[in-house]
Design an enzyme around this catalytic site. Sequence first.
Site, short mmCIF file in Angstrom:
data_model
loop_
_atom_site.label_atom_id
_atom_site.label_comp_id
_atom_site.label_asym_id
_atom_site.label_seq_id
_atom_site.Cartn_x
_atom_site.Cartn_y
_atom_site.Cartn_z
N CYS A 1 46.82 54.58 57.23
CA CYS A 1 48.10 54.47 56.55
C CYS A 1 48.94 53.41 57.27
O CYS A 1 48.98 53.35 58.49
CB CYS A 1 48.91 55.75 56.50
SG CYS A 1 48.12 57.06 55.58
N ARG B 1 44.96 49.15 56.77
CA ARG B 1 45.11 50.49 57.37
C ARG B 1 44.88 51.61 56.36
O ARG B 1 44.87 52.79 56.71
CB ARG B 1 46.51 50.63 57.97
CG ARG B 1 46.79 49.67 59.09
CD ARG B 1 48.19 49.86 59.62
NE ARG B 1 48.35 51.11 60.28
CZ ARG B 1 48.17 51.33 61.57
NH1 ARG B 1 47.80 50.33 62.36
NH2 ARG B 1 48.35 52.51 62.10
N TRP C 1 45.82 56.03 53.29
CA TRP C 1 44.42 56.46 53.42
C TRP C 1 44.48 57.97 53.39
O TRP C 1 44.99 58.61 54.31
CB TRP C 1 43.83 55.95 54.74
CG TRP C 1 42.38 56.27 54.90
CD1 TRP C 1 41.32 55.56 54.42
CD2 TRP C 1 41.82 57.39 55.61
NE1 TRP C 1 40.14 56.16 54.78
CE2 TRP C 1 40.42 57.30 55.51
CE3 TRP C 1 42.37 58.46 56.31
CZ2 TRP C 1 39.55 58.22 56.08
CZ3 TRP C 1 41.51 59.39 56.88
CH2 TRP C 1 40.11 59.25 56.76
N ASN D 1 52.94 58.20 58.60
CA ASN D 1 51.57 57.94 59.02
C ASN D 1 51.24 58.96 60.10
O ASN D 1 51.95 59.06 61.09
CB ASN D 1 51.45 56.52 59.59
CG ASN D 1 50.09 56.29 60.21
OD1 ASN D 1 49.09 56.86 59.76
ND2 ASN D 1 50.03 55.47 61.24
N GLY D 2 50.18 59.71 59.89
CA GLY D 2 49.78 60.73 60.86
C GLY D 2 49.34 61.98 60.12
O GLY D 2 49.05 61.92 58.92
N GLU E 1 24.39 48.61 65.44
CA GLU E 1 25.57 47.94 64.89
C GLU E 1 25.24 47.26 63.55
O GLU E 1 26.04 47.31 62.60
CB GLU E 1 26.09 46.91 65.92
CG GLU E 1 27.25 46.05 65.45
CD GLU E 1 28.48 46.83 65.02
OE1 GLU E 1 28.54 48.04 65.25
OE2 GLU E 1 29.37 46.22 64.42
N LYS F 1 27.16 48.14 60.09
CA LYS F 1 27.89 47.10 59.36
C LYS F 1 27.39 46.99 57.93
O LYS F 1 28.18 46.89 57.00
CB LYS F 1 27.73 45.77 60.10
CG LYS F 1 28.81 44.81 59.84
CD LYS F 1 29.89 44.80 60.90
CE LYS F 1 30.39 46.12 61.33
NZ LYS F 1 31.24 46.09 62.51
N GLU G 1 28.54 49.97 55.95
CA GLU G 1 30.01 49.96 55.78
C GLU G 1 30.45 49.03 54.66
O GLU G 1 31.32 49.38 53.86
CB GLU G 1 30.63 49.52 57.11
CG GLU G 1 32.14 49.56 57.17
CD GLU G 1 32.66 49.18 58.56
OE1 GLU G 1 31.90 48.63 59.38
OE2 GLU G 1 33.85 49.43 58.81
N HIS H 1 7.48 58.17 65.14
CA HIS H 1 7.77 59.59 65.38
C HIS H 1 8.52 60.23 64.22
O HIS H 1 9.13 61.28 64.40
CB HIS H 1 8.55 59.75 66.69
CG HIS H 1 7.78 59.30 67.89
ND1 HIS H 1 6.68 59.99 68.38
CD2 HIS H 1 7.91 58.18 68.67
CE1 HIS H 1 6.19 59.34 69.43
NE2 HIS H 1 6.91 58.24 69.61
N LYS I 1 41.13 50.72 58.71
CA LYS I 1 40.82 50.04 59.99
C LYS I 1 41.12 50.91 61.22
O LYS I 1 40.28 51.04 62.09
CB LYS I 1 41.63 48.74 60.05
CG LYS I 1 41.38 47.93 61.29
CD LYS I 1 40.47 46.79 61.02
CE LYS I 1 40.14 45.97 62.23
NZ LYS I 1 38.72 45.59 62.26
C1 AGP Z 1 33.62 48.93 62.52
O1 AGP Z 1 33.17 48.01 61.60
C2 AGP Z 1 34.31 50.08 61.99
N1 AGP Z 1 35.33 49.75 61.09
C3 AGP Z 1 34.61 51.24 62.93
O2 AGP Z 1 33.39 51.74 63.33
C4 AGP Z 1 35.48 50.96 64.19
O3 AGP Z 1 34.80 50.17 65.09
C5 AGP Z 1 35.87 52.31 64.79
O4 AGP Z 1 36.65 53.03 63.88
C6 AGP Z 1 36.59 52.21 66.10
O5 AGP Z 1 37.79 51.51 65.98
P1 AGP Z 1 38.55 50.98 67.25
O6 AGP Z 1 37.70 49.96 67.88
O7 AGP Z 1 39.85 50.44 66.73
O8 AGP Z 1 38.75 52.14 68.17
#
Ligand code: AGP
Length: 590
Positions: free
Chosen positions: A2, A27, A73, A97-98, A462, A466, A469, A485, A585
Amino acid sequence: MCGITGYAGGGNAAEQVFEGLKRLEYRGYDSAGMAIIKPSGEVSVVKKQGKVDVLKPYVADMRGAIGMGHTRWATHGKPSDINAHPHFAGGIYVVHNGIIENYAELRQQLQSAGETFISETDSEVIAHLIKLNYGGNLLVALRTTVKMLKGSYALMVIREGEPQIAVAKRRSSLILGYGDGENFCASDRPALAGKCKRVSILEDGDFALITAQKIEIFDENLNPVNRPKIENTLTSEKLDLHGCPHYMLKELREVPQTVKNTYSSFAGIGEKLKEVFKGTKRVIFLGCGTAYHAGLIGKKYFEAFARVPAEAENAGEFRYKNPVITKGTVVFAVTQSGETADTIEAVILAKSLGAKVIAVTNVIHSAISRHADIVVPVSAGAEICVAATKSYAGQIAALYLCALTFAGKDASSKEYKQLDALCPVLENTLKEINVYTLAHMCACSNGVYFLGRGFDYAVALEGSLKLKEVSYIAGEGYPAGELKHGTLALIDGNTVSVVLITDEELASKSVSAVEQVLSRGGKVAVITCLPAVAKALKNKAEVISLPGCNKFLSPLVTAIAVQELAYRTAVILGRDPDKPRNLAKSVTVE
Ligand code: AGP
């Protein structure tokens, strides 16, 4: 998670708030809303399901010099017009926000007292509470209200007929901006980029009153308090796409500069870091998502360069496992935003058990920094795309330098120089890389598996995250040796296995994994910086050749390949890589 922003000044508040929300959209982007105080003192409100642009048609008609907005969000209540903020009751309007953890019981009490609720959100209770607590002073009513709340909040409140914004903060970030005849408030700095020369960052428990003329900050007892005014270095130019179709691509292209800047900014902290490291017997890396994956690489650096026991753990898991913190434990909190609730809570716990804390973050004045013995900067600049790209590179570079420092190496060492010398290699990688064929293979597949050993395994995780995501293609990352395995059962002609091979010593083992997949009819792509591997596999698999570099720095090179692959696949499938569905984010809720 948010974004909220507010404006008080001579300009058109609706335009300012709308622009601020556009810049905070990373956000959260399932619904948005604004409340503007009209010259008459009445408040006009618009709130809609969808991305911030749904508000655009209303901006011109919302006249007024003071206002606030929210981009959501969803946590409580599905995305909808009704659940969008602002929430209101009796002339009080709130954006939040929270998370309000005790909202259910408060809602019940308020309903018993005759209040009617229209949304399913936790935030609506705040508007009703302020309404009932109001006795002629908005700030006092806000303070009485937040004392009744459990949870986290960055709150902005306006009241009909009062030309001001009242704000409160606890465990969600809130920044104030000092303009010329106008003032601002927002969850995060991009909303204020280029708008004002100085900003203050509120601390937990703070309140503030914002008008066009002044900003007054108060502590939890409503005593006036000063918070440092720091230079607002973020310009709107830095938020431009610079001709790129998406932030993800723009930010990927900024990887070499990030590594260079992280290297330079490290020079200022080396000595202090050595002090923090004194007596260290064990190192733990905590983070979530991509940041956790960077921690996995940090762990390998500390083990290899310093032979010190090192672990990397998902911050959300660490907090609830009753962790063992022994004397001499240093915890690295790796977080781009510095706001991730799981990481912050894990760090608070580790600290309470006696660990020293090193924050590795892209936002120096973020929440995590207040819990850290030292902050190691990741100098990536604003990262707008929800998917982390350049910040991952900055985290890896910062952890590499931390490990070298721990091992007693300084800027004159060959390892330091190798990082500095890598920047042109990263530039070339970006220029030369061609993953189009592989992206098409992935786009047409039922699942994509990323395999690797050692550093390649960390990057495989990673790469898989990605791709999931931003393209929504299922898959996983796992150690190449694990294939036989269990996961091999998933391989068929509709799957793609992306095998990373950068370590000469482990290459033959990873090539065996390639053969195992091929003999089950699976499609294979190999990402390698080893010419011999590329040559041996070029007729059997799609080969992406990368420039050679030492194995410790290979994650910076292979990360570009897997991030580029995720980006291209998302674009082929028509996804918006900057705003993947269901995500945001900064994850400020646990
Ligand atoms: C990465 O592409 C993601 N959006 C997510 O995994 C992110 O890295 C994670 O939420 C941690 O965020 P931060 O680095 O702001 O703590």
